[in-house]
Scaffold this motif. Structure first.
Motif, mmCIF file in Angstrom:
data_model
loop_
_atom_site.group_PDB
_atom_site.id
_atom_site.type_symbol
_atom_site.label_atom_id
_atom_site.label_comp_id
_atom_site.label_asym_id
_atom_site.label_seq_id
_atom_site.Cartn_x
_atom_site.Cartn_y
_atom_site.Cartn_z
ATOM 1 N N GLY A 82 11.262 -6.838 4.460
ATOM 2 C CA GLY A 82 10.849 -6.437 3.121
ATOM 3 C C GLY A 82 9.847 -5.292 3.185
ATOM 4 N N ASP A 83 8.829 -5.360 2.340
ATOM 5 C CA ASP A 83 7.811 -4.318 2.339
ATOM 6 C C ASP A 83 7.024 -4.355 3.642
ATOM 7 O OD1 ASP A 83 8.323 -3.289 -0.266
ATOM 8 O OD2 ASP A 83 7.382 -5.080 -1.101
ATOM 9 N N ALA A 84 6.408 -3.245 3.961
ATOM 10 C CA ALA A 84 5.673 -3.127 5.212
ATOM 11 C C ALA A 84 4.391 -2.351 4.989
ATOM 12 C CB ALA A 84 6.527 -2.441 6.285
ATOM 13 N N THR A 85 3.407 -2.614 5.846
ATOM 14 C CA THR A 85 2.178 -1.832 5.912
ATOM 15 C C THR A 85 2.150 -1.120 7.252
ATOM 16 O OG1 THR A 85 0.870 -3.647 6.836
ATOM 17 C CG2 THR A 85 1.037 -3.524 4.432
ATOM 18 N N VAL A 86 1.004 -0.557 7.584
ATOM 19 C CA VAL A 86 0.892 0.130 8.865
ATOM 20 C C VAL A 86 0.987 -0.855 10.021
ATOM 21 C CG1 VAL A 86 -0.614 1.588 10.260
ATOM 22 C CG2 VAL A 86 -0.495 1.929 7.800
ATOM 23 N N ASP A 87 0.512 -2.107 9.822
ATOM 24 C CA ASP A 87 0.431 -3.066 10.916
ATOM 25 C C ASP A 87 1.516 -4.138 10.879
ATOM 26 O OD1 ASP A 87 -1.911 -1.807 11.830
ATOM 27 O OD2 ASP A 87 -3.108 -2.899 10.356
ATOM 28 N N ILE A 96 9.041 -10.446 6.395
ATOM 29 C CA ILE A 96 10.363 -10.949 6.764
ATOM 30 C C ILE A 96 10.831 -11.853 5.624
ATOM 31 C CG2 ILE A 96 11.696 -12.255 8.436
ATOM 32 C CD1 ILE A 96 10.627 -9.592 9.473
ATOM 33 N N LEU A 97 11.889 -11.453 4.966
ATOM 34 C CA LEU A 97 12.407 -12.212 3.831
ATOM 35 C C LEU A 97 13.328 -13.339 4.264
ATOM 36 C CD1 LEU A 97 13.193 -9.227 1.416
ATOM 37 C CD2 LEU A 97 11.071 -10.530 1.659
ATOM 38 N N ASP A 98 14.012 -13.194 5.383
ATOM 39 C CA ASP A 98 14.967 -14.214 5.821
ATOM 40 C C ASP A 98 15.163 -14.081 7.325
ATOM 41 O OD1 ASP A 98 16.793 -16.261 5.792
ATOM 42 O OD2 ASP A 98 18.487 -14.996 5.213
ATOM 43 N N GLY A 99 15.324 -15.237 8.006
ATOM 44 C CA GLY A 99 15.622 -15.233 9.422
ATOM 45 C C GLY A 99 14.552 -15.819 10.304
ATOM 46 N N LEU A 100 13.337 -16.017 9.813
ATOM 47 C CA LEU A 100 12.238 -16.570 10.599
ATOM 48 C C LEU A 100 11.509 -17.632 9.804
ATOM 49 C CD1 LEU A 100 10.452 -13.582 12.421
ATOM 50 C CD2 LEU A 100 11.767 -15.429 13.461
ATOM 51 N N THR A 101 10.805 -18.492 10.530
ATOM 52 C CA THR A 101 9.927 -19.480 9.925
ATOM 53 C C THR A 101 8.535 -19.285 10.484
ATOM 54 O OG1 THR A 101 10.479 -21.118 11.629
ATOM 55 C CG2 THR A 101 11.778 -21.150 9.580
ATOM 56 N N VAL A 122 0.838 -1.194 0.000
ATOM 57 C CA VAL A 122 0.000 0.000 0.000
ATOM 58 C C VAL A 122 0.873 1.245 0.000
ATOM 59 C CG1 VAL A 122 -1.798 1.260 1.241
ATOM 60 C CG2 VAL A 122 -1.823 -1.235 1.215
ATOM 61 N N ILE A 123 0.470 2.233 -0.791
ATOM 62 C CA ILE A 123 1.100 3.555 -0.788
ATOM 63 C C ILE A 123 0.166 4.498 -0.051
ATOM 64 C CG2 ILE A 123 1.889 5.486 -2.200
ATOM 65 C CD1 ILE A 123 2.617 3.549 -4.366
ATOM 66 N N VAL A 182 4.944 -12.605 7.637
ATOM 67 C CA VAL A 182 4.829 -11.295 8.264
ATOM 68 C C VAL A 182 4.825 -11.435 9.776
ATOM 69 C CG1 VAL A 182 3.565 -10.359 6.304
ATOM 70 C CG2 VAL A 182 2.301 -11.331 8.219
ATOM 71 N N VAL A 183 5.265 -10.369 10.428
ATOM 72 C CA VAL A 183 5.189 -10.204 11.879
ATOM 73 C C VAL A 183 4.707 -8.780 12.131
ATOM 74 C CG1 VAL A 183 7.010 -11.871 12.381
ATOM 75 C CG2 VAL A 183 7.596 -9.452 12.047
ATOM 76 N N PRO A 184 4.200 -8.487 13.336
ATOM 77 C CA PRO A 184 3.825 -7.093 13.628
ATOM 78 C C PRO A 184 5.008 -6.145 13.499
ATOM 79 C CG PRO A 184 2.865 -8.582 15.238
ATOM 80 C CD PRO A 184 3.796 -9.416 14.408
#
Length: 430
Positions: A359-364, A368-373, A80-81, A327-329
């Motif tokens: 990576g990209d983010a929204t307001v919420d 996460i592109l790398d480092g988490l599962t 979102v922009i 995604v994460v918060p």
């Protein structure tokens, strides 16, 4: 007899202070040593306290602080922009009289929605009706003269074939016919202009829209092409919203438009609590604003029910695309010396520092592109004073009960002589 010898003056001599005793010197040294020791102990205590994790000292349940947590999950995340936009009508028309005269009627109500071609006001038409009649009379007269000149020319040509008239007379009559034809054309133009002026006495709406406040009351004399006009019409349906997008997003927008995909745009209220209307992206400007590094853009909204008002400031959200991401918060991702990281909650209620690539983010949420599962819990709140390996308690966990000293098991044996213990004396029967 000899004079007495004067005693020397002692006022200018410094006062002789008593030398402190050895006991007083020892007492002063002991007090200074006690102060130094107190400062050292206090500093050591503060250093020890600063090394403890958030939440203070570990409690008897083993958790040092209570933190908020959330699980990493996969979702279709919209890119979102966000921008601040201004509602801009497609057309804003100022109703200016084309002819002068007395404003006899105003046939609209302020703030009314009008249709295209609707009669809004009327100027006194009588002077223009008279001018039209005069133009029509002149045209009829000249047409009659033209008809008579044409008949005479026809007769002259017949006589010329019989060699009964000079050719000069025929040519003169032909020129008169041409002259009268031009006069008739001029008369017809004057008649059309008179009709147009008469039509201008009826002021109609050129477009459909909402009319504003009246600036001239009936009975006033209005002039042709007055600067103020008598009212302003603003087109409300549809309506545009202008906003600015970062120049780095321009290639992404152009790529989506090249695919023929319609980009959805939402107009939100000032506090972003309600969606006023949903529209479609229209176009980009052709230049970059060098002062802000943005490009102006425009989106079009149907504006049914007129939730958008001209010149209104709104928050704009344009969905650029949708991606499948982990995604994460947003509050879970922190920045450290080695870049972005999160606190991962282990099964033994300890946390581990994990470097991640965002990576990209929204307001919420943030991708996460790398480092988490997927499924791993991360700390979202209360992680400001955590460190690697710190023990935490999660929100919603039951607090652990601390065992009392000397107790064994859930309750522990009671001491002899204590209430309820084995050593409690039995009351003798009466």
């Amino acid at each position: 007899m000899s004079s007495p010898i004067p005693e020397p003056a002692t006022d200018h001599l410094p006062a002789i202070r008593p030398v402190p005793s050895r006991r007083r010197r020892w007492l002063g040294s002991l007090v200074a040593l006690a102060l130094v020791l107190g400062l050292a102990v206090g500093g050591w205590y503060l250093i020890k306290r600063s090394g403890e994790p958030a939440g203070g000292r570990p409690n008897f349940g083993g958790a040092s602080s209570t933190v908020g947590h959330a699980a990493a999950r996969r979702m279709q995340m919209p890119i979102v922009i966000d921008a601040l936009g201004t509602v801009t009508p497609l057309a804003t028309i100022t109703l200016k009289p084309q002819v002068g005269g007395v404003l006899t009627e105003v046939l609209y109500t302020e703030g009314q929605s009008v249709a295209k071609g609707q009669l809004l006001a009327r100027i006194d038409p009588r002077p223009y009706e008279q001018a039209l009649m005069q133009a029509q009379g002149t045209r009829v007269r000249d047409e009659a003269q033209l008809e008579a000149a044409r008949v005479t020319l026809s007769r002259y040509r017949t006589l010329l074939t019989q060699d009964s008239i000079a050719r000069q007379d025929v040519d003169t009559q032909a020129a008169l016919v041409k002259q009268l034809e031009g006069a008739v054309i001029t008369d017809r133009a004057a008649e059309a202009a008179a009709k147009l002026n008469l039509d201008y006495t009826r002021i109609t709406a050129p477009v459909a829209g909402r009319i504003g406040l009246r600036t001239v009351d009936p009975g006033n004399n209005v002039a042709a092409n007055a600067s103020t006009g008598i009212a302003v019409i603003t087109q409300m349906n549809p309506i545009d919203v202008q906003f600015a997008v970062p120049q780095d997003r321009v290639p992404d927008i152009q790529a989506q438009l090249a695919k023929g995909e319609a980009l959805q745009v939402k107009a939100l209220d000032r506090v972003r609590s309600a969606v006023l209307d949903t529209g479609v992206f229209s176009t980009l400007d052709n230049v970059v604003d060098t002062s802000t590094g943005t490009v102006r853009a425009k989106a079009r909204f149907a504006n049914n029910g007129t939730p958008l008002f001209p010149n209104q400031f709104v928050n704009v959200q344009m969905v650029l695309r949708t991606v499948d991401a982990l995604v994460v918060p947003v509050t879970a991702v922190r920045i450290g010396p080695n870049g972005n990281f999160v606190y991962v909650v282990n099964e033994d209620r300890t946390v581990s520092v994990r470097n991640v690539k965002r990576g990209d983010a929204t307001v919420d949420v943030v991708a996460i592109l790398d480092g988490l599962t997927a499924g791993e819990d991360v700390v979202t709140e209360g992680g400001d004073r955590l460190k690697d390996g710190a023990r935490v308690a999660l929100q919603g966990d039951k607090p652990a009960t601390a065992p009392r000293p000397g107790a064994s098991g859930p309750r522990g044996p009671r001491a002899p002589g204590s209430p309820g213990g084995e050593g409690r004396r039995q009351r003798p029967p009466q």
